[in-house]
Design a protein around this motif. Structure first.
Motif, PDB file in Angstrom:
ATOM      1  N   UNK A 242       0.835  -1.199   0.000  1.00  0.00           N
ATOM      2  CA  UNK A 242       0.000   0.000   0.000  1.00  0.00           C
ATOM      3  C   UNK A 242       0.868   1.247   0.000  1.00  0.00           C
ATOM      4  N   UNK A 243       1.952   1.246   0.794  1.00  0.00           N
ATOM      5  CA  UNK A 243       2.830   2.408   0.808  1.00  0.00           C
ATOM      6  C   UNK A 243       3.461   2.624  -0.562  1.00  0.00           C
ATOM      7  N   UNK A 244       3.889   1.536  -1.196  1.00  0.00           N
ATOM      8  CA  UNK A 244       4.482   1.645  -2.527  1.00  0.00           C
ATOM      9  C   UNK A 244       3.474   2.212  -3.519  1.00  0.00           C
ATOM     10  N   UNK A 245       2.223   1.741  -3.443  1.00  0.00           N
ATOM     11  CA  UNK A 245       1.195   2.228  -4.360  1.00  0.00           C
ATOM     12  C   UNK A 245       0.947   3.720  -4.169  1.00  0.00           C
ATOM     13  N   UNK A 246       0.886   4.174  -2.926  1.00  0.00           N
ATOM     14  CA  UNK A 246       0.666   5.598  -2.659  1.00  0.00           C
ATOM     15  C   UNK A 246       1.824   6.440  -3.188  1.00  0.00           C
ATOM     16  N   UNK A 247       3.058   5.956  -2.976  1.00  0.00           N
ATOM     17  CA  UNK A 247       4.225   6.714  -3.439  1.00  0.00           C
ATOM     18  C   UNK A 247       4.326   6.717  -4.963  1.00  0.00           C
ATOM     19  N   UNK A 248       3.788   5.685  -5.597  1.00  0.00           N
ATOM     20  CA  UNK A 248       3.827   5.636  -7.056  1.00  0.00           C
ATOM     21  C   UNK A 248       2.731   6.483  -7.688  1.00  0.00           C
ATOM     22  N   UNK A 249       1.586   6.560  -7.039  1.00  0.00           N
ATOM     23  CA  UNK A 249       0.426   7.224  -7.637  1.00  0.00           C
ATOM     24  C   UNK A 249       0.212   8.653  -7.156  1.00  0.00           C
ATOM     25  N   UNK A 250       0.775   9.022  -6.033  1.00  0.00           N
ATOM     26  CA  UNK A 250       0.522  10.352  -5.479  1.00  0.00           C
ATOM     27  C   UNK A 250       1.773  11.037  -4.983  1.00  0.00           C
ATOM     28  N   UNK A 251       1.633  12.296  -4.657  1.00  0.00           N
ATOM     29  CA  UNK A 251       2.760  13.113  -4.196  1.00  0.00           C
ATOM     30  C   UNK A 251       2.945  12.919  -2.701  1.00  0.00           C
TER      31      UNK A 251
END
Length: 322
Positions: A242-251
């Protein structure tokens, strides 16, 4: 109550030889060829198939130039593959036990252990123990440690603390880890050529582990030291995915172990933010139950030590408590 009598009666009538012969028939395609492979006459093969269909209570094949499986035949084929696979696997495991080897190891690990050499250690271990399966389980260190008590786990990799010093447990330190601050491809800083520092990301949206986890405790202490205790994360998650997804998709800006940050950076997924002091995470260690240690497990521990942080080939002494 569920009535199991019909299913149990049917199962008792099915023999392993039935399943083996049925797979031969399916592969051969004709009764004549199947009979030849099984060293039977075609008449005996026909009689065997009739017997099997009587047990099943329904036709299993459509007879012709080549036999074709009926829907019931496909179900029996699936059963045969499953049962015979289990029989073969159990046979290999029993042979390993008879020879004094362990057929399977269950290993629990926090993210830092997975990023810090566990895959390399498993590969090296199985070059020497090709008949030993290794099951990897990830999760919080405290939950994994409980598996050592129930024997659900043979070894657990996590941060060395008081929990690893219980009388029945032994441990081996693998490497020392720190906490890293990272950004992903969704960050507005991703394309910057200059080295980012803490001040650059201080007022960004932060993703952090939940309160009470070791990484969060160390990060909160660092924020106090930097007079930034006011910082409140926009998202909290114990899931690396989930952390990786947030860092990939958002600022966003995130915090994780340095071993994981280095691994993700090597894949081009994270960039590390420079900090002016080390944020200590702690020594990553492998823990096992002294009473349940086997020679196979000790070989696995040695592989973990040799490949910790991706440095293979380091001479390893026998682990303490072995």
């Amino acid at each position: 109550m569920i009535d199991r009598s019909e299913g149990a009666s049917w199962a008792r009538s099915i023999k392993v030889r039935h399943l083996e012969s049925f797979l031969v028939l399916d592969e051969a395609g004709t009764l004549t060829e199947a009979a030849a492979r099984l060293h039977m006459t075609q008449s005996a093969m026909s009689h065997w198939l009739a017997e099997l269909e009587r047990v099943a209570g329904t036709p299993l094949v459509v007879r012709g130039r080549k036999v074709q499986l009926t829907p019931a035949g496909h179900l029996l084929r699936r059963l045969a593959l499953t049962v015979l696979g289990d029989v073969a696997r159990t046979g290999r495991e029993m042979h390993a036990v008879a020879a004094g080897r362990v057929p399977r190891l269950n290993v629990g690990s926090v993210w830092a252990g997975i990023a810090g050499g566990l895959p390399e250690a498993v590969a090296a271990f199985q070059q020497r123990h090709a008949d030993v399966a290794v099951s990897i389980h990830d999760g919080p260190f405290d939950n994994l440690l409980k598996g050592l008590e129930t024997r659900a786990m043979d070894a657990v990799i996590g941060v060395l603390d008081a929990r690893a010093h219980q009388p029945q447990l032994a441990h081996q330190v693998l490497f020392d880890d720190r906490v890293s601050i990272v950004i992903g491809q969704g960050s507005r800083h991703w394309g910057s050529n200059r080295v980012l520092d803490f001040a650059d990301v201080l007022r960004e949206k932060w993703v952090m582990p939940p309160v009470g986890t070791l990484t969060r405790i160390q990060m909160d202490a660092y924020l106090i030291e930097q007079q930034a205790s006011w910082l409140v994360p926009k998202a909290e998650t114990a899931s690396l995915a989930m952390m990786q997804a947030l860092l990939q998709k958002g600022d966003y800006v995130g915090a994780c172990s340095e071993s994981m940050a280095d691994y993700m950076a090597s894949l081009g997924l994270f960039k590390k933010v420079a900090v002016d002091s080390n944020i200590r995470f702690g020594p990553i260690t492998v823990v096992w139950n002294r009473e349940h240690a086997s020679a196979t497990l000790m070989d696995f521990v040695a592989c973990l030590k040799a490949h910790a942080r991706g440095v293979p080939g380091v001479p390893v002494q026998a682990p303490p408590g072995a």
